[in-house]
Design a protein around this motif. Structure first.
Motif, PDB file in Angstrom:
ATOM      1  N   ASP A 117      -0.533  11.460  -1.120  1.00 55.27           N
ATOM      2  CA  ASP A 117      -1.393  10.667  -0.235  1.00 55.27           C
ATOM      3  C   ASP A 117      -0.892  10.752   1.203  1.00 55.27           C
ATOM      4  O   ASP A 117       0.323  10.828   1.456  1.00 55.27           O
ATOM      5  N   LEU A 130       0.154   9.002   4.217  1.00 54.02           N
ATOM      6  CA  LEU A 130       0.614   7.634   4.446  1.00 54.02           C
ATOM      7  C   LEU A 130       0.725   7.348   5.935  1.00 54.02           C
ATOM      8  O   LEU A 130       1.360   8.105   6.676  1.00 54.02           O
ATOM      9  N   ARG A 146       0.831  -1.207   0.000  1.00 52.45           N
ATOM     10  CA  ARG A 146       0.000   0.000   0.000  1.00 52.45           C
ATOM     11  C   ARG A 146       0.867   1.258   0.000  1.00 52.45           C
ATOM     12  O   ARG A 146       0.582   2.231  -0.708  1.00 52.45           O
ATOM     13  N   LEU A 147       1.920   1.249   0.818  1.00 52.99           N
ATOM     14  CA  LEU A 147       2.807   2.411   0.877  1.00 52.99           C
ATOM     15  C   LEU A 147       3.586   2.581  -0.429  1.00 52.99           C
ATOM     16  O   LEU A 147       3.775   3.703  -0.923  1.00 52.99           O
ATOM     17  N   TYR A 151       2.871   1.750  -3.523  1.00 53.77           N
ATOM     18  CA  TYR A 151       2.107   2.200  -4.691  1.00 53.77           C
ATOM     19  C   TYR A 151       1.234   3.423  -4.405  1.00 53.77           C
ATOM     20  O   TYR A 151       0.413   3.804  -5.243  1.00 53.77           O
ATOM     21  N   ALA A 152       1.397   4.025  -3.249  1.00 51.74           N
ATOM     22  CA  ALA A 152       0.606   5.212  -2.928  1.00 51.74           C
ATOM     23  C   ALA A 152       0.919   6.341  -3.901  1.00 51.74           C
ATOM     24  O   ALA A 152       2.059   6.512  -4.352  1.00 51.74           O
TER      25      ALA A 152
END
Length: 371
Positions: free
Chosen positions: A316, A318, A308-309, A311-312
């Protein structure tokens, strides 16, 4: 479309005179509204998920275009429920008949039997149940900032590691965060316990009472009985602040039958699908994630959160990911080198941390948590 999950809402909708087309009625006892509903034909597209009604009402609704989903009398859980589980629900019958007779144990075997027989109806009910769990979880958590705590299920009560996880959960909850774990035993139980404990003194007493039964092996019943007693006593201890707060949530799974749920939760969202449970758990950790020492399951969670981190999108917000235990994560299970290699040159590099104490982990999460 509108979901209706309470009888007052249903009564207001019927008396309001508007159309009933397209409504979603979830897990409601329609007995008291039977005459009103029998008098209505504007129910096309209505979906009735479980609940209680007469055969005559079910036939009337279907005859006018509604879809009525039946329950399964053999299912040990209600697949259409609209609320999270409470500990005493999952462990009902424990004291009288043992763990094997509880809804928790029976649900695991029901799901396994359905999978072995390739029963499409059981598969459908499990999927509906898990969607209902996600919906109920969203309603309970709402806009609250959530801190996740991950760690191994083998951590025993009475150990320094267990106490450390409990202190971490307590510090995060006292900072105003909702603590969410995988809902199982070990470090997960400890973090939920710490979050649920209203005071440090209450936590110290709870740790001492739990220590004589260190593990759910070999006797889940003994492990759960003492925990339920401690849980009930914690709920009678007032918080330091009078404002109500959802302090502790467990998100376990029946996929792992060997991991019974811990009871130290404001609510338990238990899933049949481990994939849905894992993704939903990590997605809700908006304030950050603390990863205590663990093995394969914990490593999986580390890299799911890292994905998730990684491809943020730029800009965004985080959450931080904090690994606790330098030796463990650099030598015993060398996750940290891979994590930092992925993070190099990306915004996530500033959001992943490696520390040696739960105090440092709590500080990093609370400082980074959204206001």
């Amino acid at each position: 479309m509108r979901e209706i999950e309470s009888l007052p809402d249903l009564g207001a909708t019927i008396s309001g005179g508007g159309s009933l087309r397209g409504l979603r009625l979830q897990d409601l006892d329609l007995t008291g509204h039977e005459d009103d509903l029998l008098a209505r034909s504007d129910v096309e597209g209505m979906v009735v998920l479980g609940g209680t009604m007469s055969d005559a009402l079910a036939a009337h609704l279907r005859g006018h275009g509604a879809l009525v989903f039946p329950g399964d009398p053999h299912a040990p859980v209600n697949p259409y429920r609209s609320t999270l589980y409470q500990p005493h629900e999952l462990y009902a019958g424990l004291r009288e008949h043992g763990y094997a007779a509880t809804p928790d144990s029976r649900a695991y075997h029901w799901a396994r039997d359905g999978a072995v027989r390739h029963d499409a109806f059981v598969t459908l009910l499990r999927a509906i149940h898990d969607d209902s769990m996600g919906d109920a979880l969203d309603e309970v958590i709402g806009p609250r900032a959530v801190a996740g705590v991950m760690g191994g299920h083998a951590v025993e009560r009475g150990t320094d590691r267990y106490a450390g996880a409990a202190l971490l959960g307590h510090a995060l909850a006292d900072a105003g965060l909702t603590v969410v774990t995988g809902g199982g035993p070990g470090a997960m139980e400890a973090a939920n316990l710490g979050a649920l404990a209203p005071t440090a003194d209450a936590l110290t007493e709870a740790l001492a009472r739990l220590a004589p039964v260190p593990s759910f092996r070999p006797d889940v019943g003994a492990w759960a009985r003492v925990a339920l007693d401690v849980h009930d006593d914690l709920l009678t201890t007032p918080l330091r602040t009078p404002e109500p707060q959802v302090r502790s949530i467990g998100i376990p799974t029946w996929f792992y039958g060997h991991e019974p749920p811990n009871v130290f939760c404001t609510g338990i969202a238990k899933y049949f699908s481990n994939a849905l449970r894992e993704d939903g758990l990590l997605a809700r950790c908006t304030a950050g994630l603390v990863v205590l020492e663990g093995a394969a399951g914990t490593v999986q969670e580390v890299f799911q959160s890292a994905t998730r981190l990684y491809y943020a999108a730029a800009g965004d917000a985080l959450p931080v990911v904090v690994l606790v235990g330098r030796r463990h994560w650099t030598q015993t299970v060398p996750v940290w080198p891979a994590l930092t290699a992925l993070a190099a040159g990306r915004p996530m590099a500033e959001r992943v941390h490696l520390v040696d104490s739960v105090e440092d982990a709590a500080a990093l999460v609370t400082e980074a948590a959204p206001a």
